[in-house]
Design a protein around this motif. Structure first.
Motif, mmCIF file in Angstrom:
data_model
loop_
_atom_site.group_PDB
_atom_site.id
_atom_site.type_symbol
_atom_site.label_atom_id
_atom_site.label_comp_id
_atom_site.label_asym_id
_atom_site.label_seq_id
_atom_site.Cartn_x
_atom_site.Cartn_y
_atom_site.Cartn_z
ATOM 1 N N TYR B 33 0.834 -1.196 0.000
ATOM 2 C CA TYR B 33 0.000 0.000 0.000
ATOM 3 C C TYR B 33 0.874 1.254 0.000
ATOM 4 O O TYR B 33 1.964 1.251 0.562
ATOM 5 C CB TYR B 33 -0.859 0.053 1.276
ATOM 6 C CG TYR B 33 -1.695 -1.165 1.544
ATOM 7 C CD1 TYR B 33 -1.160 -2.285 2.184
ATOM 8 C CD2 TYR B 33 -3.043 -1.191 1.196
ATOM 9 C CE1 TYR B 33 -1.940 -3.401 2.443
ATOM 10 C CE2 TYR B 33 -3.833 -2.309 1.466
ATOM 11 C CZ TYR B 33 -3.268 -3.401 2.081
ATOM 12 O OH TYR B 33 -4.045 -4.501 2.344
ATOM 13 N N TYR B 35 0.287 5.167 1.303
ATOM 14 C CA TYR B 35 -0.554 6.147 1.978
ATOM 15 C C TYR B 35 0.168 7.490 1.976
ATOM 16 O O TYR B 35 1.393 7.554 1.966
ATOM 17 C CB TYR B 35 -0.800 5.745 3.439
ATOM 18 C CG TYR B 35 -1.808 4.652 3.651
ATOM 19 C CD1 TYR B 35 -1.414 3.316 3.706
ATOM 20 C CD2 TYR B 35 -3.153 4.951 3.840
ATOM 21 C CE1 TYR B 35 -2.343 2.313 3.932
ATOM 22 C CE2 TYR B 35 -4.089 3.941 4.074
ATOM 23 C CZ TYR B 35 -3.669 2.635 4.115
ATOM 24 O OH TYR B 35 -4.605 1.640 4.336
ATOM 25 N N GLN B 37 0.121 11.219 4.286
ATOM 26 C CA GLN B 37 -0.400 11.874 5.482
ATOM 27 C C GLN B 37 -0.083 13.355 5.402
ATOM 28 O O GLN B 37 1.078 13.767 5.512
ATOM 29 C CB GLN B 37 0.219 11.289 6.759
ATOM 30 C CG GLN B 37 -0.396 11.897 8.008
ATOM 31 C CD GLN B 37 0.299 11.531 9.286
ATOM 32 O OE1 GLN B 37 1.387 10.959 9.285
ATOM 33 N NE2 GLN B 37 -0.316 11.841 10.405
ATOM 34 N N GLY B 40 -1.877 17.271 10.113
ATOM 35 C CA GLY B 40 -3.136 17.294 10.838
ATOM 36 C C GLY B 40 -4.212 16.405 10.255
ATOM 37 O O GLY B 40 -5.382 16.498 10.657
ATOM 38 N N MET B 41 -3.827 15.549 9.338
ATOM 39 C CA MET B 41 -4.811 14.678 8.690
ATOM 40 C C MET B 41 -4.443 13.221 8.894
ATOM 41 O O MET B 41 -3.322 12.886 9.274
ATOM 42 C CB MET B 41 -4.865 14.981 7.178
ATOM 43 C CG MET B 41 -5.179 16.424 6.848
ATOM 44 S SD MET B 41 -6.839 16.899 7.366
ATOM 45 C CE MET B 41 -7.810 16.037 6.142
ATOM 46 N N GLY B 42 -5.413 12.359 8.623
ATOM 47 C CA GLY B 42 -5.137 10.934 8.700
ATOM 48 C C GLY B 42 -4.429 10.448 7.454
ATOM 49 O O GLY B 42 -4.162 11.205 6.532
ATOM 50 N N LEU B 43 -4.123 9.171 7.454
ATOM 51 C CA LEU B 43 -3.473 8.573 6.292
ATOM 52 C C LEU B 43 -4.524 8.285 5.223
ATOM 53 O O LEU B 43 -5.571 7.700 5.517
ATOM 54 C CB LEU B 43 -2.783 7.267 6.685
ATOM 55 C CG LEU B 43 -1.475 7.374 7.461
ATOM 56 C CD1 LEU B 43 -1.714 7.743 8.902
ATOM 57 C CD2 LEU B 43 -0.695 6.080 7.359
ATOM 58 N N LEU B 45 -5.248 6.532 1.437
ATOM 59 C CA LEU B 45 -4.721 5.501 0.551
ATOM 60 C C LEU B 45 -4.598 6.039 -0.871
ATOM 61 O O LEU B 45 -5.572 6.545 -1.439
ATOM 62 C CB LEU B 45 -5.636 4.278 0.581
ATOM 63 C CG LEU B 45 -5.200 3.075 -0.231
ATOM 64 C CD1 LEU B 45 -3.905 2.489 0.344
ATOM 65 C CD2 LEU B 45 -6.291 2.018 -0.245
ATOM 66 N N TYR B 48 -2.865 0.624 -4.079
ATOM 67 C CA TYR B 48 -2.507 -0.607 -3.413
ATOM 68 C C TYR B 48 -2.311 -1.699 -4.450
ATOM 69 O O TYR B 48 -2.691 -1.544 -5.612
ATOM 70 C CB TYR B 48 -3.543 -1.006 -2.360
ATOM 71 C CG TYR B 48 -4.885 -1.449 -2.913
ATOM 72 C CD1 TYR B 48 -5.833 -0.501 -3.314
ATOM 73 C CD2 TYR B 48 -5.217 -2.795 -2.999
ATOM 74 C CE1 TYR B 48 -7.055 -0.896 -3.811
ATOM 75 C CE2 TYR B 48 -6.446 -3.190 -3.487
ATOM 76 C CZ TYR B 48 -7.373 -2.240 -3.886
ATOM 77 O OH TYR B 48 -8.588 -2.627 -4.372
ATOM 78 N N GLY B 58 -6.579 3.819 -4.870
ATOM 79 C CA GLY B 58 -7.173 4.031 -3.569
ATOM 80 C C GLY B 58 -8.031 5.276 -3.584
ATOM 81 O O GLY B 58 -8.649 5.615 -4.595
ATOM 82 N N PHE B 90 3.830 7.062 3.226
ATOM 83 C CA PHE B 90 4.119 5.804 3.897
ATOM 84 C C PHE B 90 3.789 4.636 2.984
ATOM 85 O O PHE B 90 2.706 4.566 2.414
ATOM 86 C CB PHE B 90 3.304 5.665 5.184
ATOM 87 C CG PHE B 90 3.714 6.587 6.281
ATOM 88 C CD1 PHE B 90 3.005 7.751 6.526
ATOM 89 C CD2 PHE B 90 4.819 6.303 7.068
ATOM 90 C CE1 PHE B 90 3.381 8.610 7.543
ATOM 91 C CE2 PHE B 90 5.212 7.159 8.091
ATOM 92 C CZ PHE B 90 4.481 8.320 8.315
ATOM 93 N N LEU B 105 -0.056 -5.216 9.555
ATOM 94 C CA LEU B 105 0.291 -4.268 8.510
ATOM 95 C C LEU B 105 1.554 -3.556 8.945
ATOM 96 O O LEU B 105 1.573 -2.882 9.967
ATOM 97 C CB LEU B 105 -0.852 -3.268 8.306
ATOM 98 C CG LEU B 105 -0.688 -2.229 7.197
ATOM 99 C CD1 LEU B 105 -0.652 -2.905 5.836
ATOM 100 C CD2 LEU B 105 -1.827 -1.226 7.255
ATOM 101 N N PHE B 107 4.479 -0.845 8.375
ATOM 102 C CA PHE B 107 4.734 0.411 7.697
ATOM 103 C C PHE B 107 6.237 0.677 7.605
ATOM 104 O O PHE B 107 7.004 0.314 8.496
ATOM 105 C CB PHE B 107 4.094 1.572 8.467
ATOM 106 C CG PHE B 107 2.625 1.712 8.265
ATOM 107 C CD1 PHE B 107 1.727 1.001 9.036
ATOM 108 C CD2 PHE B 107 2.126 2.582 7.312
ATOM 109 C CE1 PHE B 107 0.364 1.140 8.864
ATOM 110 C CE2 PHE B 107 0.760 2.734 7.129
ATOM 111 C CZ PHE B 107 -0.126 2.010 7.902
ATOM 112 N N GLY B 108 6.618 1.370 6.537
ATOM 113 C CA GLY B 108 7.942 1.930 6.482
ATOM 114 C C GLY B 108 7.991 3.201 7.329
ATOM 115 O O GLY B 108 6.981 3.639 7.872
ATOM 116 N N SER B 109 9.153 3.799 7.419
ATOM 117 C CA SER B 109 9.328 4.975 8.288
ATOM 118 C C SER B 109 8.932 6.277 7.598
ATOM 119 O O SER B 109 8.948 7.333 8.223
ATOM 120 C CB SER B 109 10.755 5.054 8.803
ATOM 121 O OG SER B 109 11.653 5.076 7.717
#
Lengths: 110, 116
Positions: B33, B35, B37, B40-43, B45, B48, B58, B90, B105, B107-109
């Protein structure tokens, strides 16, 4: 359109007390929820999950509660520790991937 | 035990430039996947993939392209960078896309990208 909502951008709690992080969702088809924790400069890591057939799931100091009728879940951390300071993301399973909220930044002060 | 590796960690692009964000995983995961970010927001998509040779859009795919020629690699391509693409990206992988396996799941850094 945000289907998973975390309306509190930040929360500050004293060490030893309870931290309560809230999450609301709008899609009634969501039936599996996860919480992820994220430290600065790192990717999120899985913390705890709950299926819609349950209303509570515990793992050590972490408990997640689900209220399906209210489309609301919460993460309780008891007792809170300074190492819990991080951003917490609520996520809902959407059939092939995760739908994330904006996150709540938790600060646990000594 | 590398997990999910993303390169570069930071990048500044000028408007209109192109670049590829690299992602590789060594866990033999089928699902990968991308993503983003925003502050102030979510991840959200972007794209994928459920296996080599298979990709799908996504929530926010516009301005990006992906390919999956091997199980290990899932690069994300920005063709004409725009300021709206300033974000942290990400990459993540999982064995499959079921809810239980998405607990695993990884995640990379992240890659912090600024488009100026």
């Amino acid at each position: 359109d945000q289907q998973v909502k975390q309306n509190s951008p930040s929360l500050s709690v004293q060490e030893g007390r309870i931290s309560i992080l809230n999450c609301d969702y709008t899609n009634s088809m969501f039936d599996y929820f996860l919480w992820y924790k994220k430290y600065p400069a790192e990717g999120p890591t899985f913390l705890i999950s709950i299926s819609s057939i349950k209303d509570k799931n515990e793992d050590g100091r972490f408990t997640v509660f689900l209220n399906k009728s209210a489309k609301h879940l919460s993460l309780h951390i008891v007792p809170s520790q300074p190492g819990d300071s991080a951003v917490y993301f609520c996520a809902a399973y959407s059939g092939y991937a995760l739908n994330f909220g904006k996150g709540t930044s938790l600060l646990v002060t000594p | 035990n590398a997990g999910v590796t993303q390169t570069p960690k930071f990048r500044i692009l000028k408007i209109g430039q192109s670049m590829t964000l690299q992602c590789t995983q060594d866990m033999n995961h089928n699902y990968m996947y991308w993503y983003r970010q925003d502050p102030g927001m979510g991840l959200k998509l972007i794209y994928y993939s459920v296996g080599a040779g298979i990709t799908d859009k996504g929530e926010v795919p516009n301005g990006y392209n992906v390919s999956r020629s091997t199980t290990e690699d899932f690069p994300l391509r920005l063709e004409l960078a725009a300021p709206s693409q300033t974000s942290v990206y990400f990459c993540a992988s999982s064995l499959a896309g079921t809810e239980l396996l998405l607990e695993k799941l990884f995640f990379g850094s992240g890659t912090q990208l600024s488009v100026l």
